[in-house]
Design an enzyme around this catalytic site. Structure first.
Site, mmCIF file in Angstrom:
data_model
loop_
_atom_site.group_PDB
_atom_site.id
_atom_site.type_symbol
_atom_site.label_atom_id
_atom_site.label_comp_id
_atom_site.label_asym_id
_atom_site.label_seq_id
_atom_site.Cartn_x
_atom_site.Cartn_y
_atom_site.Cartn_z
ATOM 1 N N PHE A 1 0.864 -1.189 0.000
ATOM 2 C CA PHE A 1 0.000 0.000 0.000
ATOM 3 C C PHE A 1 0.897 1.234 0.000
ATOM 4 C CE2 PHE A 1 -1.096 2.792 3.636
ATOM 5 C CZ PHE A 1 -2.270 3.395 3.214
ATOM 6 N N PRO B 1 7.517 11.621 -0.371
ATOM 7 C CA PRO B 1 8.637 12.303 0.297
ATOM 8 C C PRO B 1 8.206 13.574 1.027
ATOM 9 C CG PRO B 1 9.270 11.596 -1.918
ATOM 10 C CD PRO B 1 7.802 11.304 -1.777
ATOM 11 N N GLY C 1 -4.953 -1.656 9.979
ATOM 12 C CA GLY C 1 -3.488 -1.692 10.008
ATOM 13 C C GLY C 1 -2.946 -1.314 11.377
ATOM 14 N N GLN D 1 15.699 -7.062 43.919
ATOM 15 C CA GLN D 1 14.320 -6.579 43.800
ATOM 16 C C GLN D 1 14.176 -5.516 42.702
ATOM 17 O OE1 GLN D 1 12.328 -4.569 47.138
ATOM 18 N NE2 GLN D 1 10.874 -6.262 47.126
ATOM 19 N N GLU E 1 2.360 3.995 9.963
ATOM 20 C CA GLU E 1 0.887 3.993 10.041
ATOM 21 C C GLU E 1 0.386 5.086 11.000
ATOM 22 O OE1 GLU E 1 -1.242 0.421 9.686
ATOM 23 O OE2 GLU E 1 0.328 -0.560 8.525
ATOM 24 N N SER F 1 3.116 8.494 16.859
ATOM 25 C CA SER F 1 2.408 8.581 18.150
ATOM 26 C C SER F 1 1.699 9.930 18.287
ATOM 27 C CB SER F 1 3.393 8.395 19.307
ATOM 28 O OG SER F 1 3.885 7.073 19.299
HETATM 29 C C1 LIG Z 1 9.758 1.080 7.880
HETATM 30 C C2 LIG Z 1 8.667 1.963 7.331
HETATM 31 C C3 LIG Z 1 7.650 1.388 6.588
HETATM 32 C C4 LIG Z 1 6.639 2.189 6.047
HETATM 33 N N1 LIG Z 1 5.650 1.606 5.281
HETATM 34 C C5 LIG Z 1 4.745 2.406 4.657
HETATM 35 C C6 LIG Z 1 3.801 1.832 3.734
HETATM 36 O O1 LIG Z 1 3.738 0.623 3.526
HETATM 37 N N2 LIG Z 1 2.979 2.677 3.063
HETATM 38 C C7 LIG Z 1 3.000 4.025 3.271
HETATM 39 O O2 LIG Z 1 2.213 4.727 2.643
HETATM 40 N N3 LIG Z 1 3.863 4.593 4.159
HETATM 41 C C8 LIG Z 1 4.746 3.815 4.837
HETATM 42 N N4 LIG Z 1 5.647 4.375 5.721
HETATM 43 C C9 LIG Z 1 5.633 5.817 5.934
HETATM 44 C C10 LIG Z 1 5.097 6.205 7.331
HETATM 45 O O3 LIG Z 1 3.734 5.963 7.417
HETATM 46 C C11 LIG Z 1 5.491 7.664 7.593
HETATM 47 O O4 LIG Z 1 6.901 7.687 7.809
HETATM 48 C C12 LIG Z 1 4.768 8.253 8.802
HETATM 49 O O5 LIG Z 1 3.399 8.410 8.535
HETATM 50 C C13 LIG Z 1 5.358 9.603 9.244
HETATM 51 O O6 LIG Z 1 5.517 10.477 8.161
HETATM 52 P P1 LIG Z 1 6.918 11.242 7.917
HETATM 53 O O7 LIG Z 1 7.961 10.200 8.007
HETATM 54 O O8 LIG Z 1 6.825 12.035 6.695
HETATM 55 O O9 LIG Z 1 7.078 12.175 9.173
HETATM 56 P P2 LIG Z 1 6.553 13.690 9.308
HETATM 57 O O10 LIG Z 1 5.095 13.730 8.977
HETATM 58 O O11 LIG Z 1 7.473 14.582 8.583
HETATM 59 O O12 LIG Z 1 6.702 13.913 10.869
HETATM 60 C C14 LIG Z 1 7.926 14.317 11.482
HETATM 61 C C15 LIG Z 1 7.625 14.556 12.960
HETATM 62 O O13 LIG Z 1 6.685 15.629 13.078
HETATM 63 C C16 LIG Z 1 5.582 15.203 13.851
HETATM 64 N N5 LIG Z 1 4.342 15.835 13.389
HETATM 65 C C17 LIG Z 1 3.893 15.944 12.106
HETATM 66 N N6 LIG Z 1 2.719 16.561 12.074
HETATM 67 C C18 LIG Z 1 2.401 16.861 13.362
HETATM 68 C C19 LIG Z 1 1.295 17.508 13.999
HETATM 69 N N7 LIG Z 1 0.250 17.972 13.305
HETATM 70 N N8 LIG Z 1 1.322 17.644 15.343
HETATM 71 C C20 LIG Z 1 2.348 17.144 16.071
HETATM 72 N N9 LIG Z 1 3.414 16.532 15.539
HETATM 73 C C21 LIG Z 1 3.438 16.388 14.199
HETATM 74 C C22 LIG Z 1 5.522 13.696 13.668
HETATM 75 O O14 LIG Z 1 4.788 13.044 14.691
HETATM 76 C C23 LIG Z 1 6.997 13.355 13.660
HETATM 77 O O15 LIG Z 1 7.453 13.245 14.973
HETATM 78 C C24 LIG Z 1 6.640 3.582 6.289
HETATM 79 C C25 LIG Z 1 7.658 4.145 7.072
HETATM 80 C C26 LIG Z 1 8.661 3.362 7.594
HETATM 81 C C27 LIG Z 1 9.741 4.006 8.421
#
Ligand SMILES: Cc1cc2nc3c(=O)[nH]c(=O)nc-3n(C[C@H](O)[C@H](O)[C@H](O)COP(=O)(O)OP(=O)(O)OC[C@H]3O[C@@H](n4cnc5c(N)ncnc54)[C@H](O)[C@@H]3O)c2cc1C
Length: 382
Positions: free
Chosen positions: A122, A127, A244, A281, A365, A368
């Site tokens: 999926f 980027p 998921g 402990q 997915e 946190s």
């Molecule tokens: C091993 C791996 C497998 C993956 N597999 C898939 C996949 O199969 N399909 C797919 O589509 N994606 C996949 N991903 C992508 C993954 O879902 C994203 O990396 C994730 O959603 C975070 O997006 P980002 O990396 O762009 O981080 P960013 O969105 O750039 O976030 C950077 C930081 O900013 C924080 N942040 C961003 N917005 C806010 C907000 N509004 N408030 C507070 N904090 C915020 C985030 O929590 C994070 O700490 C995968 C990623 C990894 C590492």
């Protein structure tokens, strides 16, 4: 006649035995060499585990969600990298096809997926669009009877190893940027011309899973490879992510459980000050806290799964389960490395890999922080 409980026990036992014999003994080596065990996945798929919650009419096992999570916990305890390929396939592309596929799409894609003949993934993230996934930019444009896709996807699990990817792209007018409303889902066989997976990412953990970007270059698809309705792709993706996120919860529980099991054994064996460290402990309290948090994470995850099976909207419950279980995995594996002392920091000992594998459960997915946003929003809407 077998009861639902008998079936659950048999299925989970089968998965546990498979994991014990065919996955765990090789996981450290796969991790070191970045080896994607497609042959083992196929073998597991032939037992039915690539169609766990898929209805029987589509060649699936029709398991309830709690049983599905128990299987994922067993896989994750053995190797979270193996579990993530199976989890993504079962949760997201499968859910999307079961709910929104046409009869022809189900015949062509869903049934072979459930039989273990096709592995799926999926691709939502890009980027420049992770947490803000609705800001994605990959674009599909109508050309006669076809759609033509262009753009770049990031970090898609199975992107270089799947037979089929569910890809989210914009289908609104280029530059219209209607957010979540302008996104559609396409079913893309990975041998389609114009689909190019990038080199697999070199990751901290889950090193034998395949995570890669995808280049979409004039990738041409007939209209019947759009899933469901035009413009509804983001909604379908979010539905898939509910399932998921429960799977990531089970992954966190499995990683944490195995870390605790290693610690129980090690603290009995390792002696300092002329006694096993498990007799101190302070060490016992750590083990007690680890076990308590794992039990709570499993209960929360299974409760959300039971709500899903009862037909409730579980978005924020899935977020709670994923948030708590992933933070539990990170906390427990951190304690585990500490209990192993210097040996815990060494590749030769198993808790080091569990610690690295745990981290991503707090990121993918939805991070946190994003889970907390989903939960807080649901609370405020009550
Ligand atoms: C091993 C791996 C497998 C993956 N597999 C898939 C996949 O199969 N399909 C797919 O589509 N994606 C996949 N991903 C992508 C993954 O879902 C994203 O990396 C994730 O959603 C975070 O997006 P980002 O990396 O762009 O981080 P960013 O969105 O750039 O976030 C950077 C930081 O900013 C924080 N942040 C961003 N917005 C806010 C907000 N509004 N408030 C507070 N904090 C915020 C985030 O929590 C994070 O700490 C995968 C990623 C990894 C590492």
């Amino acid at each position: 006649m077998s009861t639902a409980t008998d079936i659950r026990e048999q299925v989970v036992e089968l998965a546990r035995e498979f994991a014990k014999e065919k996955i765990e003994p090789f996981a450290a080596e796969w991790d070191r060499t970045h080896f994607f065990p497609r042959g083992v996945i196929d073998e597991f798929g032939r037992l039915g585990f690539l169609g766990m919650c898929t209805p029987e009419e589509f060649d699936g096992m029709a398991l309830d969600t709690v049983t599905y999570l128990m299987v994922l916990e067993e896989l994750s305890a053995a190797d979270a990298a193996f579990a993530v390929s199976i989890g993504i396939h079962n949760a997201i592309p499968m859910t999307m096809l079961v709910k929104h596929g046409t009869p022809e799409q189900k015949e062509r894609w869903l049934k072979p997926m459930a039989r273990g003949e096709l592995l799926a993934g999926f691709a939502l993230s890009e980027p420049e669009a992770g947490s803000d996934a609705a800001g994605l930019r990959a674009q599909a444009v109508k050309d006669g009877k076809d759609w033509v896709l262009n753009g770049a996807k990031a970090w898609a699990t199975n992107a270089g190893t799947a037979d089929l990817m569910m890809i989210m792209v914009r289908t609104d007018q280029p530059n219209a940027r209607r957010g979540a409303k302008g996104i559609s889902t396409f079913i893309v066989p990975t041998d389609t011309k114009g689909y190019t997976p990038a080199k697999p990412e070199d990751k901290m953990g889950l090193r034998s899973s395949n995570t890669a970007g995808i280049e979409l270059n004039d990738l041409r698809l007939p209209v019947d490879q759009m899933l469901g309705d035009e413009g509804m792709g983001f909604v379908y993706a979010m539905e898939g992510l509910d399932a998921g996120r429960l799977g990531i919860g089970a992954q966190g529980v499995g990683i944490a459980r195995r870390a605790l099991e290693h610690c129980l054994q090690y603290t009995n064996e390792r002696k300092q000050f002329e006694k096993p460290i498990g007799e101190f402990q302070a060490v016992q309290f750590k083990l007690a806290d680890m076990a308590t948090r794992i039990e709570a994470a499993r209960a929360l995850t299974h409760r959300a799964a039971a709500r899903k099976d009862a037909g409730e909207d579980i978005s924020h419950y899935a977020s709670m389960a994923k948030l708590f279980a992933s933070e539990t995995a990170m906390w427990v594996t951190t304690q585990a490395v500490q209990l192993f002392g210097g040996y815990g920091y060494m590749r030769d000992f198993p808790v080091e890999k569990l610690f690295r594998d745990a981290k991503v459960t707090e990121i993918y997915e939805g991070t946190s922080e994003i889970q907390r946003i989903v939960i807080a929003r649901a609370l405020r809407q009550r």
